[in-house]
Design a protein around this motif. Sequence first.
Motif, PDB file in Angstrom:
ATOM      1  N   CYS A  98      36.467   9.008 -15.377  1.00 39.16           N
ATOM      2  CA  CYS A  98      35.391   8.822 -16.416  1.00 39.16           C
ATOM      3  C   CYS A  98      35.350   9.999 -17.587  1.00 39.16           C
ATOM      4  N   GLY A  99      36.360  10.921 -17.508  1.00 35.82           N
ATOM      5  CA  GLY A  99      36.269  11.971 -18.521  1.00 35.82           C
ATOM      6  C   GLY A  99      35.175  12.867 -18.562  1.00 35.82           C
ATOM      7  N   ARG A 100      34.478  13.126 -19.584  1.00 33.01           N
ATOM      8  CA  ARG A 100      33.212  13.773 -19.678  1.00 33.01           C
ATOM      9  C   ARG A 100      32.100  13.056 -19.308  1.00 33.01           C
ATOM     10  N   GLY A 101      32.135  11.668 -19.130  1.00 35.25           N
ATOM     11  CA  GLY A 101      30.956  11.080 -18.584  1.00 35.25           C
ATOM     12  C   GLY A 101      30.049  10.081 -19.524  1.00 35.25           C
ATOM     13  N   THR A 109      28.585   6.922  -9.879  1.00 36.83           N
ATOM     14  CA  THR A 109      29.505   8.028  -9.674  1.00 36.83           C
ATOM     15  C   THR A 109      30.593   8.182 -10.574  1.00 36.83           C
ATOM     16  N   GLY A 110      30.877   9.169 -11.293  1.00 36.65           N
ATOM     17  CA  GLY A 110      32.086   9.404 -12.127  1.00 36.65           C
ATOM     18  C   GLY A 110      32.963  10.235 -11.663  1.00 36.65           C
ATOM     19  N   ARG A 153      20.699   9.602  -9.227  1.00 31.76           N
ATOM     20  CA  ARG A 153      21.482   8.650  -9.162  1.00 31.76           C
ATOM     21  C   ARG A 153      22.640   8.718 -10.194  1.00 31.76           C
ATOM     22  N   LEU A 154      23.141   9.823 -10.282  1.00 32.83           N
ATOM     23  CA  LEU A 154      24.265   9.919 -11.160  1.00 32.83           C
ATOM     24  C   LEU A 154      25.001  11.209 -10.620  1.00 32.83           C
ATOM     25  N   HIS A 155      26.144  11.108 -10.232  1.00 33.33           N
ATOM     26  CA  HIS A 155      26.989  12.140  -9.483  1.00 33.33           C
ATOM     27  C   HIS A 155      28.491  12.066 -10.013  1.00 33.33           C
ATOM     28  N   PHE A 156      28.910  13.354 -10.154  1.00 32.98           N
ATOM     29  CA  PHE A 156      30.455  13.447 -10.743  1.00 32.98           C
ATOM     30  C   PHE A 156      31.303  14.042  -9.739  1.00 32.98           C
ATOM     31  N   ALA A 189      33.273  19.282 -14.959  1.00 33.75           N
ATOM     32  CA  ALA A 189      32.344  20.600 -14.892  1.00 33.75           C
ATOM     33  C   ALA A 189      31.282  20.380 -16.015  1.00 33.75           C
ATOM     34  N   TYR A 190      31.630  19.727 -17.279  1.00 34.11           N
ATOM     35  CA  TYR A 190      31.021  19.430 -18.191  1.00 34.11           C
ATOM     36  C   TYR A 190      30.080  18.323 -17.905  1.00 34.11           C
ATOM     37  N   ALA A 191      30.632  17.252 -17.288  1.00 38.88           N
ATOM     38  CA  ALA A 191      29.680  16.231 -16.928  1.00 38.88           C
ATOM     39  C   ALA A 191      28.489  16.485 -15.931  1.00 38.88           C
ATOM     40  N   LYS A 192      28.794  17.632 -15.148  1.00 35.96           N
ATOM     41  CA  LYS A 192      27.866  17.913 -13.982  1.00 35.96           C
ATOM     42  C   LYS A 192      26.472  18.241 -14.659  1.00 35.96           C
TER      43      LYS A 192
END
Length: 243
Positions: free
Chosen positions: A54-57, A71-72, A90-93, A81-84
């Motif tokens: 997913c990269g940075r999401g 889920t990415g 309903r969105l998790h990395f 770390a950036y995407a979090k």
Amino acid sequence: MSSDISQWYASWFNTPYYHILYKDRDHKEARLFMDKLTAHLNLSPDSHILDLACGRGRHSVYLSQLGFEVTGVDLSEESIAYAKQFENDRLHFDIHDMCEPYRDKFDAVFNLFTSFGYFENPEDNLKTIMAIKADLKENGLGVIDFMNVNYVLPRLVKENNRHIEGINFRMTRSFDDGYIIKKIRFTDDEQEYEYDEKVRAFTLDDFKSMFDEAGVELKNVLGDYHLNDFNINTSERLIMVFQ
């Protein structure tokens, strides 16, 4: 500083320079693609989607905004770390190697923007497709969005420069031993850097062979982000839907 070519993605994707070089990617086009793809797949509002590599999401965040549970996952610690910062109920990395099955089952698994074919070991490409199969619920759908090498190779830009945020990125491209290789060189703070991007030039027939071996069925082949039919000579993308 030079990357290990066998694991180029592990080092290059984890640097801030990767995100500087590709900062101008078309987010509007990405959102349009997600609108069209989720409608094309007829995904219900409660569908759970895995965004694989997913990269940075950016796709994950938008899919979540559309109402899906997402889920990415990515191998890059820096990207996750950036995407979090965008996580919600309903969105998790998560950091994850896409060669291995994830710990959950999904209604759809998306592998987008040529995030495939990186591996030195050819078995890892098949393992990734088998992992996607394992990640899917019964009747779930997998999507791999890859370049159409029959379109890309005749138009390969051998050399160009991009000047971004005070850095001059010098890029050369070649086709060697079945791989498209991009060498990226630049200087920052009087330090010389060199990174490589190396992607296997898989054709549709190559994917069909891997799908057969993995025991998945190719359902549809699309040729661009507007989801027009695939044409081997004129389509920019190779977007495969399988089950």
